[in-house]
Design an enzyme around this catalytic site. Structure first.
Site, PDB file in Angstrom:
ATOM      1  CG  HIS A 615      36.051  60.626  29.491  1.00  0.00           C
ATOM      2  ND1 HIS A 615      35.218  60.709  28.456  1.00  0.00           N
ATOM      3  CD2 HIS A 615      36.117  60.294  30.876  1.00  0.00           C
ATOM      4  CE1 HIS A 615      34.220  60.220  29.029  1.00  0.00           C
ATOM      5  NE2 HIS A 615      34.069  60.041  30.410  1.00  0.00           N
ATOM      6  CG  ASP A 619      33.115  58.112  25.008  1.00  0.00           C
ATOM      7  OD1 ASP A 619      33.192  58.879  25.364  1.00  0.00           O
ATOM      8  OD2 ASP A 619      32.166  57.910  23.850  1.00  0.00           O
TER       9      ASP A 619
END
Length: 642
Positions: A615, A619
């Site tokens: 992450h 995204d």
């Protein structure tokens, strides 16, 4: 003197993303004398210059009567470590060997400026080696006090001091005009007097000073055969003592943390002495492996040659059987006094060496409960090894209660202790690092594989007798093309930057008897299905036979793990750092799907895939976009031609 067996290897280190951790030489009042690593051998500051490690890098021994010609060797032999008592405690950071063949490097860019704070894991500089440009990061918090080698400096010898760091910001000013010449002038003049050995303590030449009374010879040490290798196992010697060695002959097979690699000769000679027997595990880098001489008549002189550095290296014995269970009740153990906590620095920081910090994390020890015995209360390895956790107060009361029923240990013969191989140890370390440092998240999607199966059938008819294309080959190609469409998934987290790769090198997870390994299909985005199929078959075969060369499994920008052939419907894979994504492939199964026909439905072969993402780099919406592109390429394979 030595090289990895594959002469055509493009690189012995990953092309992108590999970071080297720097080893710093502690200096100043009361500072410990560490062991900076220079190439494959460690320079021990307490003894000045090592008796074998640095010399053996150039195939030179003090007993040969010759003078070392290597520039780095002259520098190290002529500049023993000194302490600068007129300066605050500081660290001299040397340029390490970032590849097995590196002798000099270029400072491509400094990522930190003088006066800036350096946190653990921060990138300090980028160094151009003989293989690639490699990031150079810090192991502990400190401040950049002085840069000694400016950006763009070329051919900096391995071992040269490139910068100075300090622990306290107020010490930076003291190094404003610091130079290495100034440090040498400030060294105590009495230090060189320690060189002559006392006449009353003669030592055997074979123990304390190997090479001092021997014919001209070459002492061969264990080099770093992979960027993460810290030790190796001598699996097999291919030559015996007394045999002649020709250029290109295989001398031994070494098991590294990645694979088993052949170790071959570059010059003619005779094997005079084997110092590390077959089966010896955990041989540290720089340890002497064998002695080679130029003349056959010199072999007999090394029959009793035994350097002290290898006296503790012995083949690992099988684990002992458990002792028989005694009928005597256990005696209560005395409770050790609670050690005082280690002194904390500013903002409660505990001063601890990197090795001690690593050992404490592995043993689950709270550093605030450990008393440091190093300089200025610093916690060192000895403190972690001797630490005894304090007992809680209720434990004393519990000891007064009658003992409960004891669980008898398992009798001998009902279990087997399997030694941990270097490969298994590294797999464990890297997977633990990945789960602890990378914020994973997972995205899943179903893919209709009907069109791929039809195209595969037609292509295999055309290639009859030339090999076959598998479903996995389509998956590799589709993944590579999706990475071009969504380059964020083909990136790496580099702490200070996100490196977006312009080529797609797909790592393919392969299970081997020794453990998991990920050989690489390079430039998968520009290769055809037939070439990809050929590469995968060749790499998988070499992986299972333990014959992969370092450049064939080090690196990669995206990984695929396929367990569909084992009937696994779906699973989540662990990211292979520094990559940002890994794709987990499940089995295909027939499902009913809506269709525009008389029945209103159709039967389709549906495959479930799960994308694990970092992450910090990818995204959620970007990961979903990548899966959409991947699904499009497989459900309409003709689009791979566009």
């Amino acid at each position: 003197m030595w090289r990895v067996c594959a002469r055509r290897a493009r690189s012995a280190v990953p092309r992108d993303g590999f970071r080297a951790r720097w080893a710093a030489l502690k200096e100043g009042p009361g500072a410990p004398c560490g062991s900076p690593r220079i190439g494959p051998a460690a320079v021990r500051c307490g003894s000045g210059i090592p008796r074998y490690g640095v010399r053996s890098l150039c195939g030179w021994s003090s007993g040969s009567g010759t003078v070392p010609r290597n520039r780095l060797l002259r520098q190290l032999l002529g500049s023993p470590s000194r302490r600068s008592y007129s300066l605050p405690p500081h660290q001299k950071v040397p340029l390490p060997s970032l590849s097995p063949t590196m002798q000099a490097g270029t400072i491509a860019r400094w990522e930190k400026k003088e006066g800036e704070k350096i946190s653990e894991g921060d990138l300090i500089a980028e160094v151009e080696t003989d293989k690639a440009t490699v990031g150079f990061e810090s192991l502990e918090e400190c401040y950049m006090a002085k840069i000694l080698v400016p950006e763009g400096t070329r051919d900096v010898p391995v071992g040269s001091i490139i910068c100075i760091t300090v622990e306290k910001p107020q010490d930076i000013e003291a190094f404003k005009n610091y130079t290495l010449d100034l440090a040498a002038a400030a060294a105590p003049q009495a230090a060189p007097a320690a060189a002559p050995a006392p006449a009353a303590a003669p030592a055997a030449p074979s123990a304390s000073a190997p090479g001092s009374s021997y014919p001209t010879h070459m002492q061969i040490v264990l080099p770093a055969l992979s960027p993460t290798m810290t030790m190796g196992t001598v699996q097999r010697w291919e030559k015996k003592v007394g045999e002649k060695l020709s250029e290109g002959d295989l001398l031994a097979e070494i098991e590294t943390d990645k694979a088993t690699i052949g170790f071959e000769v570059q010059e003619e000679g005779y094997l005079a002495k084997i110092l590390v027997p077959e089966g010896t595990r955990d041989v540290p880098l720089g340890a002497p492996l064998c002695i080679i001489v130029e003349k056959q008549e010199d072999i007999a002189a090394f029959a009793d040659y035994r350097p002290t550095e290898v006296t503790s290296l012995k083949p690992q014995a099988a684990p002992p059987a458990p002792p028989p269970v005694a009928a005597v009740p256990p005696t209560p153990q005395p409770v050790a006094p609670t050690p005082s906590a280690a002194p904390a620095g500013p903002k409660g920081r505990v001063f601890v060496s990197p090795l001690a910090k690593k050992l404490a994390a592995e043993k689950g020890i709270d550093l605030t409960q450990v008393k440091g015995t190093g300089p200025e209360g610093r916690i060192i390895k000895k403190d972690i090894d001797s630490f005894v956790p304090s007992k809680a107060a209720p434990a004393a009361a519990a000891a007064m209660a009658p003992p409960g029923p004891r669980v008898a240990p398992a009798p001998a013969g009902v279990f087997t202790d399997i030694p941990i191989s270097n490969i298994r140890r590294v797999i464990a370390q890297r997977l633990m690092q990945s789960k602890q440092t990378i914020p994973h998240y997972y995205l899943s999607v179903d893919v209709n594989m009907g069109e791929v199966l039809l195209v595969r059938k037609e292509l295999n008819k055309m290639l009859e007798g030339k090999g076959k294309i598998s479903v996995n080959d389509f998956i590799i190609k589709a993944s590579a093309l999706a990475c071009l469409k969504v380059p964020e998934a083909n990136s790496s987290w580099m702490d200070t930057v996100i490196r977006q790769n312009h080529v797609v090198d797909v790592s393919v997870a392969v299970s081997t008897p020794a453990g998991l390994i990920t050989p690489i299909v390079f430039n998968a985005h520009i290769k055809g299905l037939e070439t990809i199929a050929s590469d995968v078959v060749s790499l998988a075969s070499k992986a299972r036979e333990g014959k992969l060369q370092p450049h064939e499994f080090q690196g990669g920008t995206f990984t695929i793990s396929n367990l569909g052939m084992f009937g696994i419907k779906n699973f989540s894979a662990i990211i292979n750092p520094p990559q940002a994504c890994i794709l987990a492939i499940g089995a295909s199964e027939d499902k009913l799907i809506p269709a525009d026909n008389e029945k209103g439905f159709d039967v389709a072969s549906v495959m479930s895939v799960t994308l694990s993402c970092d992450h910090r780099v990818v995204d959620g919406a970007v990961g979903a976009q990548w899966l959409a592109e991947f699904k499009k390429y497989l459900e309409k394979p003709i689009t791979m031609l566009l």
